[in-house]
Design a protein around this motif. Structure first.
Motif, short mmCIF file in Angstrom:
data_model
loop_
_atom_site.label_atom_id
_atom_site.label_comp_id
_atom_site.label_asym_id
_atom_site.label_seq_id
_atom_site.Cartn_x
_atom_site.Cartn_y
_atom_site.Cartn_z
N UNK A 76 -131.35 -71.66 31.21
CA UNK A 76 -130.58 -72.29 30.13
C UNK A 76 -131.46 -72.15 28.79
N UNK A 77 -132.51 -72.61 28.89
CA UNK A 77 -133.22 -73.04 27.46
C UNK A 77 -133.35 -71.55 26.87
N UNK A 78 -133.24 -70.29 27.76
CA UNK A 78 -133.28 -69.11 26.72
C UNK A 78 -132.27 -68.93 25.65
N UNK A 79 -131.12 -69.63 25.97
CA UNK A 79 -130.03 -69.63 25.01
C UNK A 79 -130.26 -70.03 23.68
N UNK A 80 -130.55 -71.29 23.57
CA UNK A 80 -131.12 -71.56 21.99
C UNK A 80 -132.21 -71.05 21.47
N UNK A 81 -133.28 -70.76 22.36
CA UNK A 81 -134.40 -70.32 21.79
C UNK A 81 -134.12 -68.93 21.29
N UNK A 82 -133.43 -67.98 22.16
CA UNK A 82 -133.14 -66.49 21.60
C UNK A 82 -132.29 -66.58 20.49
N UNK A 83 -131.32 -67.41 20.51
CA UNK A 83 -130.41 -67.53 19.42
C UNK A 83 -131.22 -67.70 18.12
N UNK A 84 -131.81 -68.91 18.10
CA UNK A 84 -132.78 -69.46 17.01
C UNK A 84 -133.47 -67.97 16.44
N UNK A 85 -134.28 -67.44 17.59
CA UNK A 85 -135.25 -66.30 17.08
C UNK A 85 -134.60 -65.18 16.56
N UNK A 86 -133.36 -64.76 17.19
CA UNK A 86 -132.84 -63.37 16.65
C UNK A 86 -132.14 -63.96 15.15
N UNK A 87 -131.62 -65.09 15.14
CA UNK A 87 -130.78 -65.37 13.90
C UNK A 87 -131.94 -65.71 12.77
N UNK A 88 -133.09 -66.15 13.29
CA UNK A 88 -134.20 -66.29 12.18
C UNK A 88 -134.79 -65.24 11.70
N UNK A 89 -134.59 -63.95 12.27
CA UNK A 89 -134.85 -62.82 11.62
C UNK A 89 -134.34 -62.17 10.17
N UNK A 90 -133.10 -62.92 10.39
CA UNK A 90 -132.33 -62.68 9.04
C UNK A 90 -132.40 -63.88 8.20
N UNK A 91 -132.99 -64.87 8.39
CA UNK A 91 -132.77 -66.30 7.58
C UNK A 91 -134.47 -66.27 7.04
N UNK A 92 -134.33 -67.09 5.98
CA UNK A 92 -135.74 -67.45 5.50
C UNK A 92 -136.29 -68.59 6.48
N UNK A 93 -137.53 -68.69 6.51
CA UNK A 93 -138.09 -69.43 7.79
C UNK A 93 -138.70 -70.90 6.88
#
Length: 181
Positions: A56-73
């Motif tokens: 289950x923790x993969x879901x928020x971590x992967x979602x944030x990491x993948x979407x973070x590639x397109x957003x400013x950090x």
């Protein structure tokens, strides 16, 4: 050696994880009210619904990491605390897997929303440089973040209702329940 049932369960879990991550990434990248996102609700849903809840923790971590590639950090320390705080609903989902009903699910999500608010805004206060490192600065940080908390809490509850309500409907629709079972 894996049995066919184990393989099927793993594939079902991976499909749900892929769906939730894609859903969360899309929701984070499309225009939305600030904080009104399904990531925490998806984490809770994964913790409750995955056959292997450890994933289950993969879901928020992967979602944030993948979407973070397109957003400013943000500052990496703020991001680290934000990511960790977004895993809390996944762990809460694992801990409350046997709870049924709206009240228990909503209560769990509210507790996770409050924890996220406290942790993420503490990180902003501690690491952003926007507030003085005094009790007054910490208080100002939390007070100014209240409108964001309102959106975050509303989004968490809305998306929790969508995900759990959708699963409930799918499990009780005759054709879909035969495919699911």
């Amino acid at each position: 050696m894996h049995t066919t049932a184990n393989r099927s369960a793993l594939l079902a879990d991976l499909a749900l994880i892929a769906f939730l991550v894609a859903f969360d990434v899309l929701a984070r990248l499309l225009p939305h009210a600030w904080g009104f996102m399904p990531i925490a609700a998806s984490a809770l849903f994964a913790g409750r619904m995955l056959r292997n809840p450890v994933l289950a923790p993969i879901v928020p971590l992967a979602a944030m990491a993948v979407s973070g590639l397109a957003l400013s950090g943000d500052d990496w320390r703020i991001s680290l605390i934000t990511y960790a705080a977004l895993t809390l609903p996944a762990f809460a989902g694992m801990a409350t897997r046997n709870w049924r009903g709206i009240v228990g699910t909503a209560g769990t999500m509210v507790a996770c929303s409050v924890a996220f608010f406290v942790l993420s805004n503490f990180a902003v206060w501690a690491f952003s440089g926007m507030y003085s490192h005094t009790l007054a600065g910490l208080t100002q940080c939390y007070v100014l973040a209240l409108p964001f908390f309102q959106n975050s809490l509303a989004g968490d509850l809305f998306w929790t209702a969508v995900l759990f309500g959708g699963a409930y409907m799918i499990q009780r629709t005759p054709l879909l329940s035969r495919l699911n079972g």
